[in-house]
Design a protein around this motif. Structure first.
Motif, PDB file in Angstrom:
ATOM      1  N   THR A  56       0.845  -1.194   0.000  1.00  0.00           N
ATOM      2  CA  THR A  56       0.000   0.000   0.000  1.00  0.00           C
ATOM      3  C   THR A  56       0.876   1.238   0.000  1.00  0.00           C
ATOM      4  O   THR A  56       1.709   1.423   0.892  1.00  0.00           O
ATOM      5  N   VAL A  57       0.711   2.075  -1.017  1.00  0.00           N
ATOM      6  CA  VAL A  57       1.457   3.331  -1.131  1.00  0.00           C
ATOM      7  C   VAL A  57       0.624   4.450  -0.521  1.00  0.00           C
ATOM      8  O   VAL A  57      -0.549   4.621  -0.855  1.00  0.00           O
ATOM      9  N   ILE A  58       1.265   5.229   0.360  1.00  0.00           N
ATOM     10  CA  ILE A  58       0.650   6.400   0.962  1.00  0.00           C
ATOM     11  C   ILE A  58       1.420   7.625   0.474  1.00  0.00           C
ATOM     12  O   ILE A  58       2.595   7.781   0.785  1.00  0.00           O
ATOM     13  N   GLU A  59       0.764   8.464  -0.301  1.00  0.00           N
ATOM     14  CA  GLU A  59       1.399   9.638  -0.898  1.00  0.00           C
ATOM     15  C   GLU A  59       0.707  10.902  -0.396  1.00  0.00           C
ATOM     16  O   GLU A  59      -0.510  11.032  -0.483  1.00  0.00           O
ATOM     17  N   ALA A  60       1.493  11.838   0.126  1.00  0.00           N
ATOM     18  CA  ALA A  60       0.924  13.052   0.718  1.00  0.00           C
ATOM     19  C   ALA A  60       0.270  13.959  -0.307  1.00  0.00           C
ATOM     20  O   ALA A  60      -0.675  14.683   0.018  1.00  0.00           O
ATOM     21  N   LYS A  61       0.752  13.939  -1.527  1.00  0.00           N
ATOM     22  CA  LYS A  61       0.205  14.821  -2.563  1.00  0.00           C
ATOM     23  C   LYS A  61      -0.353  13.982  -3.723  1.00  0.00           C
ATOM     24  O   LYS A  61      -1.434  13.454  -3.634  1.00  0.00           O
ATOM     25  N   MET A  62       0.431  13.884  -4.799  1.00  0.00           N
ATOM     26  CA  MET A  62      -0.002  13.126  -5.969  1.00  0.00           C
ATOM     27  C   MET A  62       1.155  12.287  -6.460  1.00  0.00           C
ATOM     28  O   MET A  62       2.305  12.484  -6.074  1.00  0.00           O
TER      29      MET A  62
END
Length: 429
Positions: A56-62
């Motif tokens: 699972t990737v968690i990205e703060a922006k895009m």
């Protein structure tokens, strides 16, 4: 959270649309949580998913918000450090292993592009390291000798041959590295994301990591308004981790000196002009003290870059320098205008090599690509995927403790101010 100016970025204008993602809206459990949706994090997610591991990737922006969407787009082999110097720093065993992995890095990138059908303007005709003056010639010949003794297809070119391959005036030669090439970097990042999703990974954007707690054998990460529980965590934020002040595991960003780098892209040039500039479409950078780069895109735009940040004060100086440089390099260029301009952050380490850290139990990171993000990010993403699934010696780096650079702020400010001063006077006559 720190903010950055919103600038017209060519890569955002010309990349295929990103795959559909959304912010995290519920609590979830995964095998591996990956913080950061750039080359490293997306490569890790893809390779984990292909192993059947829930990632699972968690990205703060895009997707590609950081360096992956601001890169020059040179798919280089190896690191900026010369091979012999790299081995002197890391030792023969680790050094040769890293040289092999990263020397093969462009092949890995282009194989992924082909395998997953990524539309990202991939061209593999090599890169050109342009020699500035006699010192530059000495440097590229030294690099040629060091790489050739390791069997790499690199060749130092005469000034005449360098001119023929670039159309540019003023260089004393060039080092052609046939392993390398160019790519539309944001399009490649989005292609990695699409491939990772197709393989079964999950990606959540606009979801900043704001906290972490170790519970039993797992981490409970606070992401947005929800939590992610994972046994393993990969931190893949590199030079952009420091933008999010509330995030945990900030220590590794304190060893990165931020080197700002800007780019300006022209309008599409007339065919008669475009055919004279990099006719084989290699990408370039030079040996100058304040490095510059230039390359073409698929729409015949000429993209010029150098060290510096496009803040409200410095932008005019760097813009004027970029325009003067293109007219000096290519006297035949005629009228042009800049349609796009943007900047980014390069994470530099004290030894100019990447660093691997275990930041907490089952929390691992690799950062500090020193201006070589595309191939190393892809390679280290795969290596991190293997590492967290238990493969011994998966990462071609020895683990080291985080060593903050107490001079990082001073050095970053010096790079910004020094580049601005040099660009104010350069190429005026």
């Amino acid at each position: 959270m720190a903010t950055e100016r919103t600038l017209p970025n060519l890569w955002h204008a010309t990349a295929p649309a990103a795959p559909e993602t959304r912010p995290l809206s519920q609590d979830l459990t995964t095998d591996v949580a990956i913080i950061g949706g750039g080359f490293t994090g997306l490569s890790a997610a893809l390779h984990l998913a292909e192993k059947g591991v829930k990632a699972t990737v968690i990205e703060a922006k895009m997707i590609g918000f950081g360096g992956s969407g601001r890169n020059v787009g040179l798919v280089n082999a190896g690191m900026w450090v010369k091979p012999d110097d790299l081995i002197s720093t890391l030792g023969p065993e680790a050094g040769n292993r890293l040289l092999t992995e990263l020397g093969d890095g462009p092949s890995m990138v282009y194989a992924l592009v082909e395998k997953h059908g990524m539309p990202c303007e991939a061209v593999r005709n090599g890169t050109l390291h342009m020699a500035v003056g006699s010192e530059g010639v000495t440097e590229i010949k030294d690099r040629e000798a060091q790489w050739q003794k390791r069997g790499a297809p690199v060749e130092a070119l005469s000034a005449e041959r360098a001119h023929a391959l670039t159309g540019a005036e003023g260089f004393s030669g060039a080092l052609l590295d046939r392993r390398a090439g160019t790519i539309q970097p944001l399009a490649y990042a989005r292609g990695l994301a699409r491939a990772a999703l197709a393989a079964g990974a999950e990606i959540y954007t606009d979801t900043p990591l704001t906290g972490a707690e170790h519970q039993g054998d797992s981490w409970v990460l606070k992401a947005g308004n929800n939590t992610v529980r994972a046994k393993q965590v990969i931190l893949a934020t590199n030079a952009y981790g420091g933008l999010f002040a509330e995030s945990p595991w900030q220590a590794h960003t304190q060893e990165l000196t931020i080197l700002p780098y800007f780019q300006f892209a022209t309008n599409p040039l007339p065919d008669a002009v475009a055919k004279r500039i990099l006719p084989e479409r290699q990408g370039t950078w030079d040996t100058g003290l304040v490095m510059t780069s230039f390359r073409m895109d698929q729409q015949n735009r000429l993209i010029f870059g150098s060290i510096g940040r496009l803040d409200a004060i410095a932008e005019g100086t760097h813009r004027a320098f970029a325009a003067r440089s293109l007219r000096k390099l290519f006297p035949f260029i005629g009228n042009f205008r800049f349609e796009y301009w943007w900047d980014g952050r390069i994470g530099m380490t004290t030894n100019n090599l990447p660093a691997m850290h275990t930041l907490a139990p089952n929390v691992v990171s690799v950062s500090g690509y020193n201006g070589r993000g595309i191939a190393p990010g892809t390679v280290f993403g795969r290596a991190l995927a293997s590492h967290v699934t238990g493969e011994t010696s998966a990462i071609p780096l020895a683990e080291t403790p985080v060593t903050p650079d107490t001079w990082r702020g001073v050095k970053s400010a010096f790079y910004h101010a020094g580049a601005q001063a040099k660009h104010f006077i350069d190429r005026r006559f």
